[in-house]
Design a protein around this motif. Sequence first.
Motif, PDB file in Angstrom:
ATOM      1  N   ASP A  38       0.808  -1.222   0.000  1.00  0.00           N
ATOM      2  CA  ASP A  38       0.000   0.000   0.000  1.00  0.00           C
ATOM      3  C   ASP A  38       0.842   1.275   0.000  1.00  0.00           C
ATOM      4  O   ASP A  38       0.331   2.357   0.263  1.00  0.00           O
ATOM      5  N   HIS A  39       2.116   1.165  -0.302  1.00  0.00           N
ATOM      6  CA  HIS A  39       3.009   2.339  -0.248  1.00  0.00           C
ATOM      7  C   HIS A  39       2.514   3.493  -1.118  1.00  0.00           C
ATOM      8  O   HIS A  39       2.680   4.657  -0.767  1.00  0.00           O
ATOM      9  N   PHE A  40       1.916   3.222  -2.240  1.00  0.00           N
ATOM     10  CA  PHE A  40       1.441   4.276  -3.139  1.00  0.00           C
ATOM     11  C   PHE A  40      -0.060   4.520  -2.985  1.00  0.00           C
ATOM     12  O   PHE A  40      -0.655   5.246  -3.767  1.00  0.00           O
ATOM     13  N   SER A  41      -0.658   3.950  -1.957  1.00  0.00           N
ATOM     14  CA  SER A  41      -2.068   4.134  -1.670  1.00  0.00           C
ATOM     15  C   SER A  41      -2.281   5.432  -0.897  1.00  0.00           C
ATOM     16  O   SER A  41      -1.387   5.906  -0.191  1.00  0.00           O
ATOM     17  N   LYS A  42      -3.473   5.995  -0.976  1.00  0.00           N
ATOM     18  CA  LYS A  42      -3.806   7.210  -0.225  1.00  0.00           C
ATOM     19  C   LYS A  42      -3.779   6.954   1.276  1.00  0.00           C
ATOM     20  O   LYS A  42      -3.584   7.867   2.062  1.00  0.00           O
ATOM     21  N   HIS A  43      -3.958   5.718   1.686  1.00  0.00           N
ATOM     22  CA  HIS A  43      -4.061   5.382   3.107  1.00  0.00           C
ATOM     23  C   HIS A  43      -2.713   5.129   3.766  1.00  0.00           C
ATOM     24  O   HIS A  43      -2.644   4.940   4.974  1.00  0.00           O
ATOM     25  N   HIS A  44      -1.654   5.127   3.004  1.00  0.00           N
ATOM     26  CA  HIS A  44      -0.327   4.846   3.559  1.00  0.00           C
ATOM     27  C   HIS A  44       0.167   6.031   4.382  1.00  0.00           C
ATOM     28  O   HIS A  44       0.093   7.176   3.936  1.00  0.00           O
ATOM     29  N   ARG A  45       0.667   5.761   5.594  1.00  0.00           N
ATOM     30  CA  ARG A  45       1.187   6.806   6.481  1.00  0.00           C
ATOM     31  C   ARG A  45       2.453   7.403   5.864  1.00  0.00           C
ATOM     32  O   ARG A  45       3.372   6.688   5.511  1.00  0.00           O
ATOM     33  N   ARG A  46       2.516   8.707   5.772  1.00  0.00           N
ATOM     34  CA  ARG A  46       3.604   9.372   5.063  1.00  0.00           C
ATOM     35  C   ARG A  46       4.583  10.121   5.970  1.00  0.00           C
ATOM     36  O   ARG A  46       5.500  10.743   5.489  1.00  0.00           O
ATOM     37  N   ASN A  47       4.402  10.122   7.271  1.00  0.00           N
ATOM     38  CA  ASN A  47       5.274  10.894   8.153  1.00  0.00           C
ATOM     39  C   ASN A  47       6.529  10.110   8.495  1.00  0.00           C
ATOM     40  O   ASN A  47       6.478   9.107   9.186  1.00  0.00           O
ATOM     41  N   ASN A 103       5.423  -5.398 -10.348  1.00  0.00           N
ATOM     42  CA  ASN A 103       4.534  -6.422  -9.789  1.00  0.00           C
ATOM     43  C   ASN A 103       4.976  -7.838 -10.131  1.00  0.00           C
ATOM     44  O   ASN A 103       4.807  -8.761  -9.337  1.00  0.00           O
ATOM     45  N   ARG A 104       5.572  -8.023 -11.294  1.00  0.00           N
ATOM     46  CA  ARG A 104       6.113  -9.342 -11.651  1.00  0.00           C
ATOM     47  C   ARG A 104       7.283  -9.703 -10.734  1.00  0.00           C
ATOM     48  O   ARG A 104       7.391 -10.832 -10.262  1.00  0.00           O
ATOM     49  N   LEU A 105       8.128  -8.740 -10.446  1.00  0.00           N
ATOM     50  CA  LEU A 105       9.243  -8.946  -9.517  1.00  0.00           C
ATOM     51  C   LEU A 105       8.722  -9.263  -8.117  1.00  0.00           C
ATOM     52  O   LEU A 105       9.187 -10.196  -7.466  1.00  0.00           O
ATOM     53  N   ARG A 106       7.749  -8.513  -7.654  1.00  0.00           N
ATOM     54  CA  ARG A 106       7.188  -8.746  -6.319  1.00  0.00           C
ATOM     55  C   ARG A 106       6.529 -10.121  -6.241  1.00  0.00           C
ATOM     56  O   ARG A 106       6.665 -10.821  -5.238  1.00  0.00           O
ATOM     57  N   ALA A 107       5.834 -10.537  -7.291  1.00  0.00           N
ATOM     58  CA  ALA A 107       5.183 -11.857  -7.304  1.00  0.00           C
ATOM     59  C   ALA A 107       6.215 -12.978  -7.238  1.00  0.00           C
ATOM     60  O   ALA A 107       5.985 -14.001  -6.582  1.00  0.00           O
ATOM     61  N   ARG A 108       7.344 -12.794  -7.889  1.00  0.00           N
ATOM     62  CA  ARG A 108       8.398 -13.804  -7.874  1.00  0.00           C
ATOM     63  C   ARG A 108       8.891 -14.075  -6.452  1.00  0.00           C
ATOM     64  O   ARG A 108       9.313 -15.168  -6.125  1.00  0.00           O
ATOM     65  N   PHE A 109       8.793 -13.074  -5.574  1.00  0.00           N
ATOM     66  CA  PHE A 109       9.232 -13.220  -4.193  1.00  0.00           C
ATOM     67  C   PHE A 109       8.059 -13.335  -3.218  1.00  0.00           C
ATOM     68  O   PHE A 109       8.220 -13.117  -2.016  1.00  0.00           O
ATOM     69  N   GLY A 110       6.883 -13.659  -3.744  1.00  0.00           N
ATOM     70  CA  GLY A 110       5.721 -13.908  -2.896  1.00  0.00           C
ATOM     71  C   GLY A 110       5.120 -12.666  -2.268  1.00  0.00           C
ATOM     72  O   GLY A 110       4.447 -12.752  -1.241  1.00  0.00           O
ATOM     73  N   LYS A 111       5.323 -11.502  -2.858  1.00  0.00           N
ATOM     74  CA  LYS A 111       4.778 -10.249  -2.329  1.00  0.00           C
ATOM     75  C   LYS A 111       3.555  -9.840  -3.131  1.00  0.00           C
ATOM     76  O   LYS A 111       3.440 -10.127  -4.317  1.00  0.00           O
ATOM     77  N   GLN A 112       2.638  -9.138  -2.471  1.00  0.00           N
ATOM     78  CA  GLN A 112       1.441  -8.653  -3.136  1.00  0.00           C
ATOM     79  C   GLN A 112       1.787  -7.583  -4.179  1.00  0.00           C
ATOM     80  O   GLN A 112       2.787  -6.872  -4.032  1.00  0.00           O
ATOM     81  N   ALA A 113       0.925  -7.464  -5.174  1.00  0.00           N
ATOM     82  CA  ALA A 113       1.094  -6.409  -6.170  1.00  0.00           C
ATOM     83  C   ALA A 113       0.895  -5.057  -5.491  1.00  0.00           C
ATOM     84  O   ALA A 113       0.191  -4.961  -4.483  1.00  0.00           O
ATOM     85  N   LEU A 114       1.520  -4.025  -6.028  1.00  0.00           N
ATOM     86  CA  LEU A 114       1.351  -2.686  -5.489  1.00  0.00           C
ATOM     87  C   LEU A 114      -0.073  -2.199  -5.676  1.00  0.00           C
ATOM     88  O   LEU A 114      -0.671  -2.408  -6.741  1.00  0.00           O
ATOM     89  N   GLU A 115      -0.616  -1.549  -4.656  1.00  0.00           N
ATOM     90  CA  GLU A 115      -1.941  -0.950  -4.745  1.00  0.00           C
ATOM     91  C   GLU A 115      -1.766   0.471  -5.233  1.00  0.00           C
ATOM     92  O   GLU A 115      -1.090   1.270  -4.592  1.00  0.00           O
ATOM     93  N   ILE A 116      -2.392   0.790  -6.343  1.00  0.00           N
ATOM     94  CA  ILE A 116      -2.286   2.124  -6.925  1.00  0.00           C
ATOM     95  C   ILE A 116      -3.663   2.760  -6.906  1.00  0.00           C
ATOM     96  O   ILE A 116      -4.633   2.186  -7.402  1.00  0.00           O
ATOM     97  N   ASP A 117      -3.768   3.972  -6.310  1.00  0.00           N
ATOM     98  CA  ASP A 117      -5.054   4.716  -6.285  1.00  0.00           C
ATOM     99  C   ASP A 117      -5.140   5.639  -7.458  1.00  0.00           C
ATOM    100  O   ASP A 117      -4.213   6.255  -7.861  1.00  0.00           O
TER     101      ASP A 117
END
Length: 142
Positions: free
Chosen positions: A45-54, A128-142
């Motif tokens: 969720d790093h690029f999501s609106k809900h991600h804490r930015r401080n 997202n292909r790189l993240r999937a290769r290591f078992g990580k969720q795809a990035l959430e983009i708003d």
Amino acid sequence: MGDLLTEVFGSLTWRGLLIGLSIFAVTFVVNLAIVSVILIKLPADHFSKHHRRNFWSDRHPAIRASGVVGKNILGVLLVVIGVLLSIPGVPGQGLLTILLGIMLLDFPGKRRLEQKLLSRPQILKTINRLRARFGKQALEID
């Protein structure tokens, strides 16, 4: 024109060529490894609106200020390196390195710029292909 070509290529040796190719290969592999590790470690969720930015909001103000300055200096360096890597013939993931640098910088309009870079289908697909290769969720983009 012929004199210029002779001057440029006249001093080219096999040793010089091998050193150049070695530097090319090493910088490509190192850059790719660093960018890959950072992109894998990012929360989905790093690029999501809900991600804490401080950044370091719970730290002492002096430590937070020096951390913010250091983070921005590193961000500028990564953007410059990314621009250099985007030049044809230079090895590395230029746009991804620019994105990582921008993620570290603090400036107005940063979120819009991140979204614009990630809206390029090839960039998001590659991440997202790189993240999937290591078992990580795809990035959430708003």
